[in-house]
Design an enzyme around this catalytic site. Structure first.
Site, PDB file in Angstrom:
ATOM      1  N   SER A 531     -72.098  76.594  93.290  1.00 28.62           N
ATOM      2  CA  SER A 531     -72.063  75.285  92.635  1.00 28.62           C
ATOM      3  C   SER A 531     -73.427  74.988  92.003  1.00 28.62           C
ATOM      4  O   SER A 531     -73.902  75.771  91.177  1.00 28.62           O
ATOM      5  CB  SER A 531     -71.629  74.217  93.638  1.00 28.62           C
ATOM      6  OG  SER A 531     -71.283  73.021  92.996  1.00 28.62           O
ATOM      7  N   ASP A 616     -60.678  74.196  89.706  1.00 29.39           N
ATOM      8  CA  ASP A 616     -61.937  73.542  90.070  1.00 29.39           C
ATOM      9  C   ASP A 616     -62.176  72.327  89.183  1.00 29.39           C
ATOM     10  O   ASP A 616     -62.295  72.442  87.961  1.00 29.39           O
ATOM     11  CB  ASP A 616     -63.090  74.542  89.917  1.00 29.39           C
ATOM     12  CG  ASP A 616     -64.366  74.092  90.602  1.00 29.39           C
ATOM     13  OD1 ASP A 616     -64.548  72.877  90.772  1.00 29.39           O
ATOM     14  OD2 ASP A 616     -65.185  74.959  90.947  1.00 29.39           O
ATOM     15  N   HIS A 651     -62.626  73.996  93.960  1.00 30.22           N
ATOM     16  CA  HIS A 651     -64.065  74.203  94.078  1.00 30.22           C
ATOM     17  C   HIS A 651     -64.461  74.868  95.392  1.00 30.22           C
ATOM     18  O   HIS A 651     -65.404  75.662  95.435  1.00 30.22           O
ATOM     19  CB  HIS A 651     -64.779  72.844  93.948  1.00 30.22           C
ATOM     20  CG  HIS A 651     -66.252  72.955  93.779  1.00 30.22           C
ATOM     21  ND1 HIS A 651     -66.827  73.552  92.688  1.00 30.22           N
ATOM     22  CD2 HIS A 651     -67.285  72.528  94.565  1.00 30.22           C
ATOM     23  CE1 HIS A 651     -68.151  73.489  92.793  1.00 30.22           C
ATOM     24  NE2 HIS A 651     -68.446  72.884  93.928  1.00 30.22           N
TER      25      HIS A 651
END
Length: 681
Positions: A531, A616, A651
């Site tokens: 991320s 995501d 995610h």
């Protein structure tokens, strides 16, 4: 075993009129799915020689872990609750029994059965009504973080599907019928709070609060005293709370204190008073107290301190538990304050640490009068354990400890804390864990992890999966860079906005310090970031491409400038206070100077393994896809550039634990290959 660089699949997808590969952002275009499938096929072909290693890592992980897991029992007013996950199950079943009748077990939510026909299942929130007669929960069945609300009477009522496309959070009022939830706007921002009368769910929900400013998100909570519902509106650096009496949720919400730009505050409550954790004229936060009926009359209880950040406050009828972080030691502590009727201190003590450095936190302790605190402890060498700390006697009772099987025991591990010197002279904490017998030997192949954003802390955590690498002689290191919160609020502020490049330079300084200390092999260091940590690693590769032999970027935020220029994407507007608003030319130039995709050039990048997720909502699949395509085009990497996109996840990756563990084994096989120890199966 030698994995060969694959032939690139991108040639047939290249578009001369779109050198930046922006066409990959068109989710509905068939060629986008074709491109991702081609990259997945290439990755599978490359991994084929490593499949025996992948399976060995996966089976080794399973052998180390207790597969049949029973959660820690949690007593409430009427029942004790716990979860059980069968040895062959991906998801838990939730059980309860009356406090005075342990034999009367009843299963009230079976997630394993609910997930049987689904590719993905994630629970956003579970909320019990105060009388424990109703259960509400939210489910995400694709990974896009759009949730559906379900309600059932306990224990065996039929689940009712009430609302779709809402936020994850739920909170019951104290009337046993009113349920609060959030709804999204067009960019998936929780922009409104609603109340639903569960006694008449066929009627429309009622709006309670709407947030018009697109930089602010709404959240819901309830004080441990169960007297107040707290509706919080917050951006990355400013907050505002509204209150509702928990027993009268149909009342008008009352603003506790109007927002002031740059001022964050959070509330706790004991009868007669509110406790306000805030950074008003106190960058490291302070704790104030005010009468329940006079919200503006703040009086100091814990003053601002230059060497510590106050991170949290939990109120009980006897006093407070304070979470505080020591800046110099980069260590979190819990402090117990017992207060008399006039808020005089009767007790002020820090709870002991099990190890240093370590993680220490207050576990779920819902009873307002509880004097036996539930504590959660872990470190890089200490598996997760839960203890009961008795405030009366000081006695500690071990309730549960994460079991670890296999040949490598936690007692055979050792951890060191180093300090790197950054480009500007700042001291950067670096943690490293390895087999104790390897720390004193020759430099080790190393996996270096970092994050460095949003003030998130990387306090030590134990990982069963990590043991597969450690047993094979790999060291695991963490760079506690600026932009995170490891050394308190100043550490976060020194790595955001105009100071963002400190994060990247800190990461490289940590890498160099490990080599200088003789702990890490200069030629065998793999970088890992996920991320916003993918931004950290991606930017570091642009600055020093030869510093690492390989890099793993998981759902990486690497197209920073283009993302921040698109206010129609989820998160973008709310992120202005973290990265800046590029409509300002100076901010535009600043972001462009470090955004990984904007700074690629033909230089000797290491081998890179990219991972993305189709659903995501935080880092779209196209960010790793564009980085993959651009690196392939450059053709200057010293090893293969690979990408896998999970078409059934969001995610956080796969929701089922066995698929998640297998994905982790594949990732570890790549790391071992990059470190030159893939022969050890």
């Amino acid at each position: 075993m030698k994995a060969q660089p694959p032939a690139s699949p991108i040639d047939r997808f290249r578009r001369p009129d779109d050198p930046d590969w922006h066409w990959l952002e068109d989710r509905d275009a068939p060629e986008v799915s074709d491109f991702l499938d081609a990259a997945n096929a290439e990755s599978s072909d490359w991994f084929a020689p490593l499949e025996p290693l992948v399976e060995a890592l996966y089976e080794g992980h399973l052998a180390r872990r207790e597969l049949a897991v029973t959660g820690l029992p949690a007593p409430l007013d009427h029942y004790t609750y716990w979860s059980e996950t069968a040895a062959d199950a991906d998801y838990p079943r939730w059980w309860r029994h009356p406090l005075d009748a342990p034999a009367q077990r009843e299963c009230f939510l079976d997630l394993e059965t609910r997930a049987a026909s689904l590719d993905f299942l994630e629970i956003g929130d579970m909320a019990l009504s105060p009388n424990e007669g109703w259960l509400a929960w939210t489910e995400d069945t694709s990974g896009d973080e759009m949730f559906t609300l379900y309600l059932k009477s306990l224990p065996d009522g039929e689940p009712r599907r009430l609302l779709e496309g809402i936020g994850p959070e739920l909170c019951w009022a104290e009337d046993d019928r009113t349920l609060l939830f959030t709804r999204y706007d067009d960019i998936q921002r929780p922009e409104s709070i609603w109340r639903l009368d569960t006694a008449t769910p066929e009627q429309d929900a009622r709006l309670i609060l709407r947030e018009e400013d697109p930089e602010f998100w709404l959240g819901i909570g309830k004080t441990r005293s169960r007297a107040w519902l707290v509706l919080e509106s917050a951006s990355k650096d400013t907050s505002e709370c509204h209150l509702l009496p928990a027993a009268r949720p149909d009342a008008m919400p009352q603003c506790f204190r109007a927002r002031e730009t740059g001022v964050e505050y959070a509330l706790e409550h004991r009868p007669g008073h509110f406790y306000v954790l805030n950074n008003r004229e106190a960058p490291h936060f302070r704790l104030d107290i005010c009468p329940e009926t006079a919200h503006e009359e703040w009086q100091p209880l814990i003053a601002h301190r230059h060497d510590q950040t106050l991170e949290g406050v939990d109120a009980f009828d006897w006093g407070l538990v304070i979470t505080e972080r020591d800046h110099d030691k980069a260590q979190v502590y819990l402090r117990v304050l017992e207060l008399d009727a006039r808020h005089g201190l009767e007790r002020n003590e820090r709870l002991p640490l099990p190890d240093a450095p370590c993680s220490l936190s207050l576990g779920d302790t819902p009873d307002f009068g509880e004097r036996r605190l539930l504590l959660r402890e872990e470190s890089f060498t200490l598996p997760i354990r839960w203890l009961r700390h008795d405030l009366e006697t000081g006695a500690r009772t071990l309730l549960k400890e994460q079991p670890v099987h296999g040949s490598l025991r936690p007692s055979q591990l050792a951890c060191q804390r180093l300090w790197a010197t950054a480009h500007d002279g700042e001291r950067i904490p670096v943690s490293i864990v390895a087999r104790a017998d390897r720390l004193g030997q020759a430099p080790m192949p190393t996996l270096l992890y970092g994050y460095g954003a949003y003030g998130e802390v990387l306090d030590p955590w134990f990982s069963v999966a990590r043991l597969e690498l450690l047993e094979r002689g790999v060291a695991f290191a963490v760079a506690h860079v600026r932009g995170g919160g490891d050394r308190g609020e100043p550490w976060y502020l020194a790595g955001k906005l105009e100071h963002k490049e400190n994060s990247f330079k800190d990461f490289l300084a940590a890498r160099h310090r490990l080599v200088e200390a003789g702990l890490s092999d200069d030629k065998r260091i793999v970088a890992y970031g996920a991320s916003a940590g993918g931004l950290l690693v991606g930017a570091s590769l642009n600055l020093a491409p030869e510093a690492f032999c390989a890099a793993v970027l998981d759902v990486p935020f690497v197209d920073v400038l283009r993302t921040m220029e698109n206010p129609d994407l989820p998160l973008t507007i709310a992120e202005y206070t973290e990265w800046g608003n590029p409509t300002d030319p100076a901010v535009h130039q600043r972001i462009k100077a470090y955004s990984p995709l904007d700074n690629l050039q033909a230089q000797p990048y290491p081998s890179v393994f990219l991972q993305g997720s189709w659903h995501d909502a935080r880092v779209p699949y196209w960010e790793p896809a564009k980085l993959y395509a651009r690196l392939q085009e450059l053709g200057s990497a010293r090893g293969p550039v690979l990408m896998r996109t999970d078409k059934e996840a969001g995610h956080g990756g796969a929701s089922g634990r066995f698929k998640a563990w297998h994905d982790n084994a594949r990732q570890d096989a790549y790391i071992l290959w990059a470190l030159g120890i893939d022969e050890h199966v």
